[in-house]
Scaffold this active site. Sequence first.
Site, short mmCIF file in Angstrom:
data_model
loop_
_atom_site.label_atom_id
_atom_site.label_comp_id
_atom_site.label_asym_id
_atom_site.label_seq_id
_atom_site.Cartn_x
_atom_site.Cartn_y
_atom_site.Cartn_z
N GLU A 114 10.46 14.94 15.91
CA GLU A 114 10.76 14.91 14.49
C GLU A 114 9.85 15.92 13.77
OE1 GLU A 114 9.73 11.31 12.28
OE2 GLU A 114 11.66 11.47 11.26
N LYS A 153 0.84 -1.19 0.00
CA LYS A 153 0.00 0.00 0.00
C LYS A 153 0.88 1.25 0.00
CE LYS A 153 -1.85 2.64 3.11
NZ LYS A 153 -1.86 3.97 2.47
N CYS A 191 13.45 10.41 7.06
CA CYS A 191 13.50 9.90 8.43
C CYS A 191 14.90 9.98 9.00
CB CYS A 191 12.98 8.48 8.49
SG CYS A 191 13.72 7.41 7.25
N GLU A 198 10.68 0.72 9.92
CA GLU A 198 11.61 1.84 9.71
C GLU A 198 10.85 3.10 10.06
OE1 GLU A 198 14.62 1.26 9.04
OE2 GLU A 198 14.77 -0.52 7.79
#
Lengths: 317, 478, 301
Positions: free
Chosen positions: B389, B184, B292, B258
């Site tokens: 983040e 997906k 990331c 991840e």
Amino acid sequence: MPTNAPAALADATASDAALRRFLHGLPGIDPVGLEARAASLGTRSIKTTAKAYAIDLAISMIDLTTLEGADTPGKVRALAAKAVHPDPLDRTTPATAAVCVYPDMVATAKEALKGSDVKVASVATAFPAGRAALPVKLADVRDAVAAGADEIDMVIDRGAFLAGHYLKVYEEIAAVKAECGDKARLKVIFETGELSTYDNIRRASWLGMMGGADFIKTSTGKVAVNATPPNTLVLLEAVRDYRAQTGVQVGVKPAGGIRSTKDAIKFLVLVNETVGEDWLDNHWFRFGASSLLNDLLMQRQKLATGRYSGPDYVTVD
Amino acid sequence: MASAFEYAPAPESRSVVDIAPSYGLFIDGEFVDAADGKVFKTVSPSSEEVLSEVAQAGEADVDRAVKAARKAFEKWSALPGSERAKYLFRIARIIQERSRELAVLETLDNGKPIKETRDADLPLVAAHFFYYAGWADKLDHAGYGPNPKPLGVAGQVIPWNFPLLMLAWKIAPALATGNTVVLKPAETTPLTALFFADICRQAGLPKGVVNILTGYGDAGAALVEHPDVNKVAFTGSTAVGKKIARHVAGTDKKVTLELGGKGANIVFDDAPIDQAVEGIVNGIFFNQGQVCCAGSRLLVQESIQDELLDSLKRRLSTLRLGDPLDKNTDIGAINSAEQLARITALAETGEAEGAERWSPECELPSAGYWFAPTLFTNVTQAHTIARDEIFGPVLSVLSFRTPDEAVAKANNSQYGLSAGIWTEKGSRILAVANKLRAGVVWANTFNKFDPTSPFGGYKESGFGREGGRHGLEGYLDV
Amino acid sequence: MSETSSSSSTRLSVFKTYKLYVGGKFPRSESGRVYEVSDSKGKWLANAPLSSRKDARDAVVAARKAFGGWSGATAYNRGQILYRVAEMLEGRREQFVREVADAEGLSKSKAGAVVDAAIDRWVWYAGWTDKIAQIVGGANPVAGPYFNLSTPEPTGVVTVVAPQESSFLGLVSVIAPVIATGNTAVVIASEKAPLPALSLGEVLATSDLPGGVVNILSGKAAEMGPHLAAHQDVNAIDLAGADSVLATELEIAAADNLKRVLRPGAADWSADPGTHRMTAFLETKTVWHPTGSLGASGSAY
């Protein structure tokens, strides 16, 4: 011995040891990162109006050069004529910045260029090896200046540099600068291909500027590796940092190996994005080249007419 | 930076890619409508132009796709590895052939500069398939014992920041090891995955081996929770990663995650400064910082802080923000309005908490989602922007005094994905790299990727590794 | 421990007070609680500390404190210490045979075989400490001018729910791989058979193993487990001894900070252990550095 280092750096030239400490205290260069940055700027896509601007700018920055054992007055006169009117078919083409010849051809060049703004540059100091006694080198410079040279392109003593005798190199540059006086601008050639490492090229750049260089220049065009985008990037970073520290602006001249419009534009992008528009002028940036000019002219014709040009539509010299 | 040398627009041509007005789900080798007929639009973040309308997968579609993958698994896993390898080599080659088309498409759908899709994403995508293609018939030699077995059906959910590259990281090792896949893509970047479906068709890949379900988070959750999925691979937020870890508890599903990061980029006083500046810029402004492993925390030795910040600001002034299709664009669009709002809110928090905000002069386009490159100074470990983040072009600058302090600050994070070290002193590189709790450490470089190089995090940045020999483990029953 | 040999002597044997092993020391449970431990026939063997969540918390603090030194020790040094554990066990073989026989209801000879296997397991892992990095790490041939090296590193503090049935061989088989690679451990011993584990603490304490590297708690996994699984300063959990209900509960709690979870699996502790119990608690760190050319030679345009 004359000292040309600005007050801010005067201590650095007090002794060989001090000079070594200073030069070895400059930030190091990671070769991979440097080359990646140069390559990345090389992917800039310069099209249409930007290309037209860049081509004319590049033409105006050329030190049109002949440095052959076989140079004759006729050859130098032909080159001078081309420098003034690079494209006989299009008088809007800018003149080159200078012609660059050996000292014994300076007078000929000066005469041929009379009435134009094109400067005469002369290589001196036992070019290209630089292997002669200092008095001989200085006499070489004196000769060229006396014959009317507007600019002197000296070579540093690479042997002394690689042996770590930085003060000797510095003093020689300062002595040549003194010979130039206010008559000629001094370009200091490092022969970057012989200095081998980027760290050395950065140190040589500072040494040259402290010694009084008006321009720092990559190479003679006489060795295997001459101007490349990364070594020119090192010079550009050096003049940028030198001005920030001392307030003194110094020019940059990559020389040798730049043959195509595409290459020349890459160097102009390096200038634009490293030191900015203060250097986008032939008072501060030059190309030491000969065959580059014809390629620029053909590209210029292509932009003007929409047709690809060919070598029969530009002049051979 | 205003200059006499203005670069004229140099747009890559859009005509190399032909986007259909609508796309279905790719299940069992066919494009089909969603069972409930739902669709959603995908827009170009740089212009808000609608690019296409794609089917929105629901639970029924997930079930259909998993069934197709299950059915295909038997034959696919029984194929000799050398045959699976050839399919993957075919895919790699077709990606190379169509890389310009895919680069333009990715730039349109994602908003990232064509310079990046052309020079980074697409070459890495092809390389990843080439790399894992070669493993398919060499698994006996991979260090997991003789004849390691695939797991079965892999349910894979990928993010929008590197849509096709994340697809490659997921699909290539899964297929090489003999698994079949239901993938997906993110709802804001469905198109390159659908074009990849067409590449599978061109490569003659057996039906059902790869199934692509476009849709939202609910479809992703349904995929992860489907009882007939044997393997879950997810790249995305830590919050969702934790949910997945809870969902699979007590099952036999193998999981690799991840997740987020807050990478420290440590610059010592003996760094190669000009390259460090490039590394900092690359670390946080590559892909608009929506990475990331971004180097979003700059830790600079206090003794060179002013000098470094001057250089950095001067460099930021040369960044070119604008049309992502222009070959000279350095900074493209933020991927979505939602992401832009998140970045904006966190940057405002930074200001509210007293950090000093700076951006170069930078004109933002009127349409689309844009955020100027931003730098915060006077940031401490206690600031939200030093801990959370941001996933945007926002750099928090902190200082340190000694190597010990640098390491302590770098590790003082719930995350542990990436870190950078800049120093000319070799022993310091090794000592600091050794102490950093991060899965990828770039010394005197940053944001480098390679299919042979394992990638993945410590702590809340997830677990498992993608890439290299290590990347096989997550798809093998070992 | 029962009184024995009354025929030749009237001497009362000295009972042993079993204590926890935390931070290199032998504390009682802070809760002051104990529970009765019996042999397989229901005969009382000893009281064991019934550890509390606070004992678990203290054990995590000790394990974290020990992690820097242990993970930073050379692999050779760790191997020497693990081998030393085997040496110490060999010297106390008879004690462990007795304890294992009592704990697991085995004959002397079967218990002896179990203890021998456990000793050999320490030797096996002692040899792995300086080899695992060569097996699972290495240089990666990236397509660019970079040196790229992947190395395994210990994940940190690992909670180990030790096997319930195999009180010694199973125990050693889950502790040794965790610490061989440089992790530190908080171990919940078999609830019904904790004595071999508590005695192992005494061996570890005299084997040059730094305090805190292994911490052994006796009591209920269901009581301490949830706190350890949710603990934000624990990096991983080995569920070997958790039943399926507890394992699921702990795996869910472990997701709070994304602990590495080793699920319970089929347990044949006498089989070749392989490497997977080590790799389950290893991170892979990949370090890049530019290489480039020796000099500023001919970079192409």
